[in-house]
Design a protein around this motif. Structure first.
Motif, PDB file in Angstrom:
ATOM      1  N   ASP A   1       0.750  -1.108   0.117  1.00  0.00           N
ATOM      2  CA  ASP A   1      -0.084  -0.126  -0.028  1.00  0.00           C
ATOM      3  C   ASP A   1       0.741   1.322  -0.018  1.00  0.00           C
ATOM      4  O   ASP A   1       0.474   2.451  -0.579  1.00  0.00           O
ATOM      5  CB  ASP A   1      -1.023  -0.080   1.367  1.00  0.00           C
ATOM      6  N   TYR A   2       2.062   1.085   0.829  1.00  0.00           N
ATOM      7  CA  TYR A   2       2.950   2.344   0.926  1.00  0.00           C
ATOM      8  C   TYR A   2       3.786   2.726  -0.557  1.00  0.00           C
ATOM      9  O   TYR A   2       3.895   3.810  -0.907  1.00  0.00           O
ATOM     10  CB  TYR A   2       3.770   2.103   2.034  1.00  0.00           C
ATOM     11  N   ILE A   3       4.180   1.551  -1.075  1.00  0.00           N
ATOM     12  CA  ILE A   3       4.609   1.601  -2.405  1.00  0.00           C
ATOM     13  C   ILE A   3       3.618   2.204  -3.555  1.00  0.00           C
ATOM     14  O   ILE A   3       4.023   3.152  -4.212  1.00  0.00           O
ATOM     15  CB  ILE A   3       4.849   0.209  -2.947  1.00  0.00           C
ATOM     16  N   GLU A   4       2.376   1.809  -3.117  1.00  0.00           N
ATOM     17  CA  GLU A   4       1.355   2.588  -4.380  1.00  0.00           C
ATOM     18  C   GLU A   4       1.242   3.962  -3.995  1.00  0.00           C
ATOM     19  O   GLU A   4       1.211   4.683  -4.924  1.00  0.00           O
ATOM     20  CB  GLU A   4      -0.139   1.667  -3.986  1.00  0.00           C
ATOM     21  N   THR A   5       0.997   4.340  -2.825  1.00  0.00           N
ATOM     22  CA  THR A   5       0.691   5.735  -2.464  1.00  0.00           C
ATOM     23  C   THR A   5       1.785   6.777  -2.468  1.00  0.00           C
ATOM     24  O   THR A   5       1.593   7.897  -2.434  1.00  0.00           O
ATOM     25  CB  THR A   5      -0.022   5.792  -0.934  1.00  0.00           C
ATOM     26  N   ARG A   6       2.885   6.072  -2.483  1.00  0.00           N
ATOM     27  CA  ARG A   6       4.425   7.105  -2.323  1.00  0.00           C
ATOM     28  C   ARG A   6       4.299   7.989  -3.557  1.00  0.00           C
ATOM     29  O   ARG A   6       4.633   9.473  -3.299  1.00  0.00           O
ATOM     30  CB  ARG A   6       5.511   6.262  -2.571  1.00  0.00           C
ATOM     31  N   PRO A   7       4.065   7.600  -4.777  1.00  0.00           N
ATOM     32  CA  PRO A   7       4.285   8.633  -5.791  1.00  0.00           C
ATOM     33  C   PRO A   7       3.079   9.786  -5.627  1.00  0.00           C
ATOM     34  O   PRO A   7       3.459  10.924  -6.183  1.00  0.00           O
ATOM     35  CB  PRO A   7       3.803   7.822  -7.137  1.00  0.00           C
ATOM     36  N   LYS A   8       2.084   9.506  -4.787  1.00  0.00           N
ATOM     37  CA  LYS A   8       1.119  10.566  -4.670  1.00  0.00           C
ATOM     38  C   LYS A   8       1.451  11.542  -3.433  1.00  0.00           C
ATOM     39  O   LYS A   8       0.610  12.150  -3.141  1.00  0.00           O
ATOM     40  CB  LYS A   8      -0.357  10.013  -4.526  1.00  0.00           C
ATOM     41  N   ARG A   9       2.492  11.257  -2.776  1.00  0.00           N
ATOM     42  CA  ARG A   9       3.150  11.674  -1.762  1.00  0.00           C
ATOM     43  C   ARG A   9       1.976  12.004  -0.480  1.00  0.00           C
ATOM     44  O   ARG A   9       1.848  13.086   0.114  1.00  0.00           O
ATOM     45  CB  ARG A   9       3.462  13.110  -2.077  1.00  0.00           C
ATOM     46  N   ILE A  10       1.169  10.887  -0.323  1.00  0.00           N
ATOM     47  CA  ILE A  10       0.237  10.760   0.770  1.00  0.00           C
ATOM     48  C   ILE A  10       0.772  10.039   1.788  1.00  0.00           C
ATOM     49  O   ILE A  10       1.304   9.021   1.949  1.00  0.00           O
ATOM     50  CB  ILE A  10      -0.802   9.785   0.047  1.00  0.00           C
TER      51      ILE A  10
END
Ligand code: NAP
Length: 307
Positions: A112-121
């Motif tokens: 989940d963190y790998i997925e959201t990282r590009p969105k800087r969430i």
């Protein structure tokens, strides 16, 4: 007395070095430097093509260089030649590492963190205690048991499913087709560590996924043939399954257009969960050869079961 090694080329010299040091009386040859094939009494191979077998009139034992033997066509191997698979600490440790990593990465929401990282969430997800997660392992053999023993150290709630009943401390055991559904019903993560046989081919299918709780994740480290690919995609797209970590595929290598490459909730590795390590496997092979030379029994594959 000769041994012929016909497996991973890069690791051939390490096997040869071990035998030269520890068994100078044995003539250890590495393919394609095979010498006179009519001398060869022991073959260690991943594939044993019929043409090769036909040229080994004195062959006494076929050693598989891997833990599985599903790639071996038993019908092409004369009945009097026992087949011995590779069980060695390097394979076991590799599998324990890989499955622990996969289970912990899922448990701690790394994907989940790998997925959201590009969105800087910056969004901390709540982590339940390990004891609140149930991990089920299909196949309580050498590898399944080692994996369960390691997962127990993290405090996960554990269950295993096997053909014949297997008792293990800290693990709820289920056995046989009748207990498959109750086993699946509680699994938050399902690990497949079965051998690929006529009975287990396609076992990871729509029906099995439907029996898992919503949100469950799959870790397939058995064989690609266990999985019905389109049923997995369907279960993921319907959000019945949350994620899949796949180390194996059919065929290998997986072809370029296969949807597993791009599916956002599939994490794919190229059959690397565990590999035979010459440093730890060569002593096991030597011990087996010595045992055979002394006329002692070897632990051989049951051809009728397929593993
Ligand atoms: P193993 O010691 O032979 O264990 C296999 C287990 O599966 C046994 O406990 C057996 O039960 C159970 N089993 C077989 N058929 C079953 C069925 N129809 N229903 C339920 N249980 C069944 O094998 P292993 O060393 O643990 O290895 C397992 C598999 O892992 C290998 O065959 C290979 O496919 C895979 N593997 C993958 C990698 C990788 O890198 N991805 C590396 C190594 C191995 P019984 O004892 O009752 O017969």
């Amino acid at each position: 007395m000769s041994i012929l090694y016909r497996s991973d080329e890069a690791r051939g010299p390490a096997w040869a070095t071990y035998f030269a040091e520890h068994a100078p009386d044995l003539d250890f040859r590495v393919w394609p430097d095979a010498g006179d094939l009519t001398d060869v009494e022991y073959l260690i191979a991943w594939q044993a093509p019929p043409e090769l077998l036909a040229s080994l009139p004195r062959l006494k034992v076929l050693f598989s260089s891997g833990a599985g033997v599903d790639h071996v066509d038993f019908s092409k191997i004369p009945d009097h030649i026992p087949i011995v698979r590779m069980v060695e600490p390097g394979i076991i440790n590799g599998m324990v590492e890989y499955v622990s990593l996969a289970v912990l990465a899922l448990h701690r929401d790394f994907f989940d963190y790998i997925e959201t990282r590009p969105k800087r969430i910056w969004n901390p997800l709540e982590v339940p205690p390990a004891s609140a997660r149930t991990i089920g392992v299909m196949g309580m053999g050498v590898l399944g048991q080692a994996v369960l023993a390691r997962l127990a150290t993290y405090g996960f709630d554990l269950r295993g499913w096997n053909r014949s009943p297997r008792r293990m401390e800290q693990v709820d055991s289920y056995a046989g087709a009748d207990q498959l559904q109750p086993f699946l019903a509680g699994c938050d993560m399902l690990v497949c560590l079965l051998p690929l046989t006529e009975t287990t081919r396609g076992i990871l299918d729509r029906r099995l996924f439907a029996a898992l709780p919503k949100g469950a994740a799959l870790i397939n480290v058995g064989r690609g043939g266990h999985l019905v690919d389109e049923d997995l995609i369907e279960a993921l797209d319907a959000c019945h399954l949350s994620r899949a970590i796949l180390d194996v595929a059919e065929p290998e290598p997986l072809h370029h257009e296969h949807p597993f490459w791009t599916h956002p909730r599939i994490f794919l590795t190229p059959h690397v969960a565990s590999m035979t390590q010459p440093e730890t496997a060569a002593p096991i092979l030597l011990e087996n050869i010595r045992r055979h030379q002394r006329g002692e029994a070897l632990e051989v594959i049951d051809r009728s079961r397929g593993y």
